[in-house]
Design a protein around this motif. Sequence first.
Motif, PDB file in Angstrom:
ATOM      1  N   CYS A  19     -10.297  -5.072  -6.822  1.00 45.04           N
ATOM      2  CA  CYS A  19      -9.465  -4.080  -7.525  1.00 45.04           C
ATOM      3  C   CYS A  19      -9.079  -4.575  -8.914  1.00 45.04           C
ATOM      4  N   LEU A  20      -8.789  -5.869  -9.030  1.00 38.39           N
ATOM      5  CA  LEU A  20      -8.462  -6.427 -10.340  1.00 38.39           C
ATOM      6  C   LEU A  20      -9.681  -6.416 -11.252  1.00 38.39           C
ATOM      7  N   LYS A  69     -10.032  -3.204 -12.596  1.00 38.58           N
ATOM      8  CA  LYS A  69      -8.848  -2.840 -13.402  1.00 38.58           C
ATOM      9  C   LYS A  69      -8.022  -1.748 -12.730  1.00 38.58           C
ATOM     10  N   TYR A  82      -5.044  -1.789 -11.135  1.00 41.22           N
ATOM     11  CA  TYR A  82      -3.919  -2.692 -10.916  1.00 41.22           C
ATOM     12  C   TYR A  82      -2.906  -2.137  -9.914  1.00 41.22           C
ATOM     13  N   ALA A  90      -4.286  -2.826  -6.511  1.00 43.95           N
ATOM     14  CA  ALA A  90      -4.254  -4.280  -6.284  1.00 43.95           C
ATOM     15  C   ALA A  90      -2.863  -4.724  -5.859  1.00 43.95           C
ATOM     16  N   GLN A  91      -1.831  -4.156  -6.480  1.00 44.03           N
ATOM     17  CA  GLN A  91      -0.459  -4.508  -6.101  1.00 44.03           C
ATOM     18  C   GLN A  91      -0.154  -4.053  -4.679  1.00 44.03           C
ATOM     19  N   ARG A 108      -3.107 -13.092 -12.257  1.00 42.89           N
ATOM     20  CA  ARG A 108      -3.934 -12.116 -12.992  1.00 42.89           C
ATOM     21  C   ARG A 108      -3.234 -10.767 -13.087  1.00 42.89           C
ATOM     22  N   TYR A 109      -2.595 -10.349 -12.002  1.00 37.78           N
ATOM     23  CA  TYR A 109      -1.908  -9.054 -12.009  1.00 37.78           C
ATOM     24  C   TYR A 109      -0.689  -9.084 -12.932  1.00 37.78           C
ATOM     25  N   HIS A 129      -1.342  -9.006 -16.637  1.00 39.71           N
ATOM     26  CA  HIS A 129      -1.570  -7.651 -17.154  1.00 39.71           C
ATOM     27  C   HIS A 129      -0.238  -6.948 -17.420  1.00 39.71           C
ATOM     28  N   LYS A 130       0.756  -7.192 -16.562  1.00 41.30           N
ATOM     29  CA  LYS A 130       2.070  -6.563 -16.713  1.00 41.30           C
ATOM     30  C   LYS A 130       2.970  -7.318 -17.702  1.00 41.30           C
TER      31      LYS A 130
END
Length: 475
Positions: free
Chosen positions: A192-193, A196, A198, A201-202, A254-255, A258-259
Amino acid sequence: MEEDSTAPMERSKKGGIDYEALNRDIEKQRAVALEGKKLDVAIEALLNLEKQARLAADITGTRKVVIAIMQLCYEAHAWKTLIEQILVLSKRRSQLKQAVSALVQHAMQYINDTPDLETRIELIETLSNVSAGKIYVEIERARLIRKLAKIKEEQGQIAEAAELMQEVAVETFGAMAKTEKIAFILEQVRLCLDRKDYMRAQILSRKISPRAFNPEADKDKKRPKEGENMVEAPGPDVPSLPELKRIYYELLIRYYSHKQDYLEICRSYQAIYETASVKEDASQWIPVLRKICWNLVLAPHESMQSSLLSSTLEDKRLSELPKFRALLKHFVTMEVIRWTDFLEEYKDELEQETKSPSEGHGNRAMEDLFLRVIEHNILVVSKYYSRITLKRLSELLCLTFQETEKHLSDMVVSKALKAKVDRPAAVVSFQSKQDSHDVLNSWAVSIEKLLELVEESCHQIHKETMVHKVALKVQ
């Protein structure tokens, strides 16, 4: 309608199936298939044996014949026939669950021996379709889907691989080992990451609790009673629990990168830093500790950030990184930081961290660091001043009038600071409004301190008087 059997299966004296005779029949048909190149004839005969065993509800006999058919096709390198027989055997009337399970498990051993990629994909898809909706082969189907997703990923089809993996909810599989479940979910998160996606993925990452990486948690669980489903051993390619913990937090990094959530990135690095394998190897914990310090400095001021900052400074290993220790000290000491001097002092370290591709901060990290320095300076000023003019505050912060007002307003809105701005008078007040009860309490405390001082002073005067009286008497 299924074909009638031409040769009835021999039975033992007790009335059951004679497995010795069954084994002889299987070996006979194998010889026919290999020597005479009559694979179809041998399979037809074995299908008749399978029918007799199946209708007799003989689990052992049915499994033997099913595996024999698979082996015949494999030894003859008849991959198309193998795939056809998998479908035929799985769809036969009143087929036993144990036979289907043996069929799928045995056919999975042939996946790596397929002659080309197309045949491999077809075999995996066939086995996946056969095992779909069957709870007794759910683990095998999950492993097949993972193999297929890996092939799709190697072909560059990331979206298709992610969708395939998301079809399987391994968290509901009671017989699957915990490590294999975690590894499967982490693979879902990673795809999922890469895609992209996200948000998904969360959601998937929340299926894993950080407590799952604690080996002591398994000791508290009760052992399954006799008759309950036993947990299968994980596959050979499944990483150990400490390795899975590191992969989990690396994916979270990684997640959160992005945030741009520096505090959560720091907490993830902190979890990796506390891993036993990392603590034992200096080449591993030094880069991780650097990342912890760097992200702590970038994180906005709040209670959690302050707590982590204090605990990191107490770490004895930080003495081996004097530059980063001094960096953290700057944000703990109640002194105004001059941005130009600060930038010159830590120029090399900042360039190294901002160029690091692991978090992907880029140039925004320098902007956030500048904001953190401004926030720190405003907090320092609020400690020493109850009221200050905006002009003087701008001079201390080395900012323009408008920039100072903007940053001050942002901190008040985020509740990092309590302040009021009198814009006509251009005065900032850091005093919080007190109600009548707070005022009375403060007066009471002040009066109590005053009385304590008076009492202490009287005691000292009385003491000095007594000393001098004794001295006069002696003279």
